[in-house]
Design an enzyme around this catalytic site. Sequence first.
Site, PDB file in Angstrom:
ATOM      1  N   HIS A   1      -0.313  -3.860   9.536  1.00  0.00           N
ATOM      2  CA  HIS A   1       1.116  -3.864   9.241  1.00  0.00           C
ATOM      3  C   HIS A   1       1.885  -3.494  10.496  1.00  0.00           C
ATOM      4  O   HIS A   1       1.393  -2.746  11.349  1.00  0.00           O
ATOM      5  CB  HIS A   1       1.465  -2.869   8.131  1.00  0.00           C
ATOM      6  CG  HIS A   1       1.292  -3.411   6.747  1.00  0.00           C
ATOM      7  ND1 HIS A   1       2.052  -4.443   6.244  1.00  0.00           N
ATOM      8  CD2 HIS A   1       0.450  -3.057   5.750  1.00  0.00           C
ATOM      9  CE1 HIS A   1       1.686  -4.701   5.007  1.00  0.00           C
ATOM     10  NE2 HIS A   1       0.704  -3.871   4.686  1.00  0.00           N
TER      11      HIS A   1
ATOM     12  N   HIS B   1       0.834  -1.205   0.000  1.00  0.00           N
ATOM     13  CA  HIS B   1       0.000   0.000   0.000  1.00  0.00           C
ATOM     14  C   HIS B   1       0.871   1.258   0.000  1.00  0.00           C
ATOM     15  O   HIS B   1       0.690   2.172  -0.809  1.00  0.00           O
ATOM     16  CB  HIS B   1      -0.891   0.025   1.246  1.00  0.00           C
ATOM     17  CG  HIS B   1      -1.963  -1.011   1.267  1.00  0.00           C
ATOM     18  ND1 HIS B   1      -1.683  -2.363   1.413  1.00  0.00           N
ATOM     19  CD2 HIS B   1      -3.311  -0.908   1.184  1.00  0.00           C
ATOM     20  CE1 HIS B   1      -2.826  -3.038   1.421  1.00  0.00           C
ATOM     21  NE2 HIS B   1      -3.831  -2.175   1.276  1.00  0.00           N
TER      22      HIS B   1
ATOM     23  N   ASP C   1       7.168  -2.543   8.431  1.00  0.00           N
ATOM     24  CA  ASP C   1       6.603  -2.759   7.097  1.00  0.00           C
ATOM     25  C   ASP C   1       6.362  -1.435   6.388  1.00  0.00           C
ATOM     26  O   ASP C   1       6.598  -1.307   5.178  1.00  0.00           O
ATOM     27  CB  ASP C   1       5.277  -3.516   7.202  1.00  0.00           C
ATOM     28  CG  ASP C   1       5.427  -4.858   7.889  1.00  0.00           C
ATOM     29  OD1 ASP C   1       6.485  -5.471   7.725  1.00  0.00           O
ATOM     30  OD2 ASP C   1       4.500  -5.268   8.598  1.00  0.00           O
TER      31      ASP C   1
END
Length: 293
Positions: A243, A203, A247
């Site tokens: 996450h 993302h 990350d």
Amino acid sequence: MPPPSLAAAQDQVAANAAGNGIDARRRAGKGKKVHPLPDAGTTMGDGVGMGGGESRKGRPEWMTPAGAAGVLWRHPLPVVFACGLLLFMGVEYTIPMVPHAAPPLDLGFLATAAMHDGIAARPWLNSLLAALNTVFVAMQTAYILWAILAEQRPRAAIATLMMFTCRGLLGCSTQLPLPAEFLGSGMDFPVGNVSFFLFYSGHVAGAVIAAADMRRVGRLRLAALYDALNLIQGVRLLACRGHYTIDLAVGVGAGLLFDMLAGRYLDSKNVDSGENRCCSSCQKALFSQKLTS
């Protein structure tokens, strides 16, 4: 006393001899590097001939108090990193490790604990935030596809392909456990709350690639909007435990890295490095496809 004419002749002979001596010395020293003599009051080893890089005592200039202050003034960022190196060298040998039976320690989870509790108590809010996040992912995808299909600039698309391929390899290599407080939603991306790799955040990396492409073509306001939405996205992922903090941080670095690698790839293919448009062969292929369609 010799007559004036004889004295003048002797003076001319002496001048010619002196000139010949100077010319001889010049010819003998031609092509040789001549070092200036040290000034009066200096001695050997006083740093003469060091190009100003060393002090009079033979130490490098930056090791003197004035030199160190100058380095600190001109290069504060490396100094900060040097202090960080010293700090974490001490932390590395003193910080207690998390026991194997305990959950991972994540400072981002601690910072968003109140937000996590609020979302957990309101499932509708969790689904709403997940849906908005999915819309943002769709916006990233739409922009990258527009850049390659409509504007014939493949750099963002190539960077995205590299990024997701590397993410898959790393996700298969080391699979981190799903956080115990993970708040899933059917509205999240991937749609349907299917399993996905945690390391690193695709993302975040995708948004970084899209924003970098926007800056490259002068869409600065749109890039700033994507950066702001990416930041909000990161906070939401932490609050929902989708996450880990690492990350998200690596996702930012991965987006920048693969954007740079895609640019180098296109440069190696002699593609315009300004807007990174398709090469002539790609444009001919796309043009022929348009004609056939």
